[in-house]
Design a protein around this motif. Structure first.
Motif, PDB file in Angstrom:
ATOM      1  N   VAL A  37      48.902  35.889  37.974  1.00  0.00           N
ATOM      2  CA  VAL A  37      47.633  35.276  38.377  1.00  0.00           C
ATOM      3  C   VAL A  37      46.611  36.361  38.684  1.00  0.00           C
ATOM      4  CG1 VAL A  37      46.498  33.913  40.191  1.00  0.00           C
ATOM      5  CG2 VAL A  37      48.613  33.078  39.138  1.00  0.00           C
ATOM      6  N   PHE A  38      47.035  37.389  39.402  1.00  0.00           N
ATOM      7  CA  PHE A  38      46.103  38.471  39.733  1.00  0.00           C
ATOM      8  C   PHE A  38      45.646  39.190  38.467  1.00  0.00           C
ATOM      9  CE2 PHE A  38      44.671  42.603  41.248  1.00  0.00           C
ATOM     10  CZ  PHE A  38      43.794  42.198  42.250  1.00  0.00           C
ATOM     11  N   ILE A  73      47.981  30.013  44.974  1.00  0.00           N
ATOM     12  CA  ILE A  73      48.029  31.477  44.903  1.00  0.00           C
ATOM     13  C   ILE A  73      46.642  32.062  45.151  1.00  0.00           C
ATOM     14  CG2 ILE A  73      48.429  33.442  43.365  1.00  0.00           C
ATOM     15  CD1 ILE A  73      50.734  31.742  42.112  1.00  0.00           C
ATOM     16  N   LEU A  74      45.616  31.474  44.552  1.00  0.00           N
ATOM     17  CA  LEU A  74      44.253  31.970  44.766  1.00  0.00           C
ATOM     18  C   LEU A  74      43.839  31.838  46.226  1.00  0.00           C
ATOM     19  CD1 LEU A  74      42.533  30.645  41.526  1.00  0.00           C
ATOM     20  CD2 LEU A  74      43.071  33.030  42.079  1.00  0.00           C
ATOM     21  N   ASP A  75      44.223  30.743  46.872  1.00  0.00           N
ATOM     22  CA  ASP A  75      43.933  30.581  48.304  1.00  0.00           C
ATOM     23  C   ASP A  75      44.620  31.672  49.120  1.00  0.00           C
ATOM     24  OD1 ASP A  75      42.291  28.387  47.903  1.00  0.00           O
ATOM     25  OD2 ASP A  75      43.845  26.906  48.408  1.00  0.00           O
ATOM     26  N   LEU A  76      45.858  31.999  48.756  1.00  0.00           N
ATOM     27  CA  LEU A  76      46.576  33.098  49.419  1.00  0.00           C
ATOM     28  C   LEU A  76      45.848  34.413  49.172  1.00  0.00           C
ATOM     29  CD1 LEU A  76      49.057  34.343  50.888  1.00  0.00           C
ATOM     30  CD2 LEU A  76      50.128  34.500  48.616  1.00  0.00           C
ATOM     31  N   PHE A  77      45.408  34.642  47.948  1.00  0.00           N
ATOM     32  CA  PHE A  77      44.683  35.872  47.628  1.00  0.00           C
ATOM     33  C   PHE A  77      43.392  35.983  48.431  1.00  0.00           C
ATOM     34  CE2 PHE A  77      46.496  36.539  43.045  1.00  0.00           C
ATOM     35  CZ  PHE A  77      47.731  36.857  43.589  1.00  0.00           C
ATOM     36  N   ASN A  81      42.630  38.864  51.236  1.00  0.00           N
ATOM     37  CA  ASN A  81      41.579  39.776  50.780  1.00  0.00           C
ATOM     38  C   ASN A  81      41.838  40.381  49.397  1.00  0.00           C
ATOM     39  OD1 ASN A  81      39.014  40.870  51.450  1.00  0.00           O
ATOM     40  ND2 ASN A  81      39.955  42.837  51.879  1.00  0.00           N
ATOM     41  N   LEU A  82      42.648  39.718  48.570  1.00  0.00           N
ATOM     42  CA  LEU A  82      42.873  40.195  47.209  1.00  0.00           C
ATOM     43  C   LEU A  82      41.847  39.619  46.241  1.00  0.00           C
ATOM     44  CD1 LEU A  82      46.741  40.008  46.755  1.00  0.00           C
ATOM     45  CD2 LEU A  82      45.355  41.833  47.705  1.00  0.00           C
ATOM     46  N   ALA A  83      41.250  38.508  46.636  1.00  0.00           N
ATOM     47  CA  ALA A  83      40.251  37.855  45.797  1.00  0.00           C
ATOM     48  C   ALA A  83      39.167  37.285  46.692  1.00  0.00           C
ATOM     49  CB  ALA A  83      40.893  36.744  44.962  1.00  0.00           C
ATOM     50  N   ARG A  84      38.035  37.034  46.082  1.00  0.00           N
ATOM     51  CA  ARG A  84      36.905  36.410  46.776  1.00  0.00           C
ATOM     52  C   ARG A  84      36.566  35.123  46.046  1.00  0.00           C
ATOM     53  NH1 ARG A  84      35.215  38.864  51.561  1.00  0.00           N
ATOM     54  NH2 ARG A  84      35.739  41.047  51.413  1.00  0.00           N
ATOM     55  N   HIS A  97      38.529  46.149  45.872  1.00  0.00           N
ATOM     56  CA  HIS A  97      39.089  47.039  46.900  1.00  0.00           C
ATOM     57  C   HIS A  97      39.871  46.194  47.900  1.00  0.00           C
ATOM     58  CE1 HIS A  97      35.322  45.765  48.819  1.00  0.00           C
ATOM     59  NE2 HIS A  97      34.722  46.234  47.757  1.00  0.00           N
ATOM     60  N   PRO A  98      41.101  45.770  47.484  1.00  0.00           N
ATOM     61  CA  PRO A  98      41.884  44.836  48.287  1.00  0.00           C
ATOM     62  C   PRO A  98      42.319  45.356  49.651  1.00  0.00           C
ATOM     63  CG  PRO A  98      43.149  45.581  46.387  1.00  0.00           C
ATOM     64  CD  PRO A  98      41.766  46.106  46.233  1.00  0.00           C
TER      65      PRO A  98
END
Length: 153
Positions: A37-38, A73-77, A81-84, A97-98
């Motif tokens: 996903v990432f 998974i996106l909510d977890l990210f 702070n892995l995704a916005r 910049h995770p």
């Protein structure tokens, strides 16, 4: 003068490694599905919906991946702070910049859909201070500016 955030932004494999380390440091597991996903999110030039990411991961896996699994998974990210989340587009973008926690300001092109982020801690800090002054707590600034990027103008 604005207080800008300066740091090295990893790309490619080093960005994926930084994300994996940040997720593990947050007490979560870096699973194969989370990695896929990432990677799909990083591969996109524009903010992507969960359905876009699910489609990309499904193609890579050769079997259908449910959008609701990708949403989780996106909510977890986002939480780690892995995704916005780009609120106005109901889409997601990989955090370049995770390992760094601060509030991003998104510049979204109305012509091509690209989203870039800029860091201005002075500006986002002023927004947080104003909200605290109004009695709000647990503040998360969401700043999105729409216009036309340099490439499209």
């Amino acid at each position: 003068m604005a207080a800008h955030h300066h740091h090295h932004e990893p790309t490619g494999e080093s960005l994926i490694e930084a994300a994996a380390h940040a997720l593990v440091d947050a007490g979560e597991q870096w699973t194969g599905m989370r990695a896929e996903v990432f990677e799909a999110l990083v591969a996109r030039e524009r903010p992507a919906s969960a359905y876009d990411v699910a489609e990309d991961v499904s193609k890579a896996r050769g079997k259908r991946v449910a959008a609701n699994s990708v949403y989780r998974i996106l909510d977890l990210f986002v939480a780690t702070n892995l995704a916005r989340r780009v609120e106005s587009a109901n889409a997601y973008i990989a955090n370049p910049h995770p390992g760094c926690r601060h509030d991003c300001i998104f510049l979204i092109c109305d012509a091509c859909g690209r989203a870039e982020h800029i860091d201005d801690d002075k500006l986002t800090g002023a927004l947080v201070d104003a909200a605290k002054g109004a009695g709000f707590a647990d503040i998360r600034p969401v700043v999105e500016l729409r216009g036309v990027c340099a490439a499209c103008s």
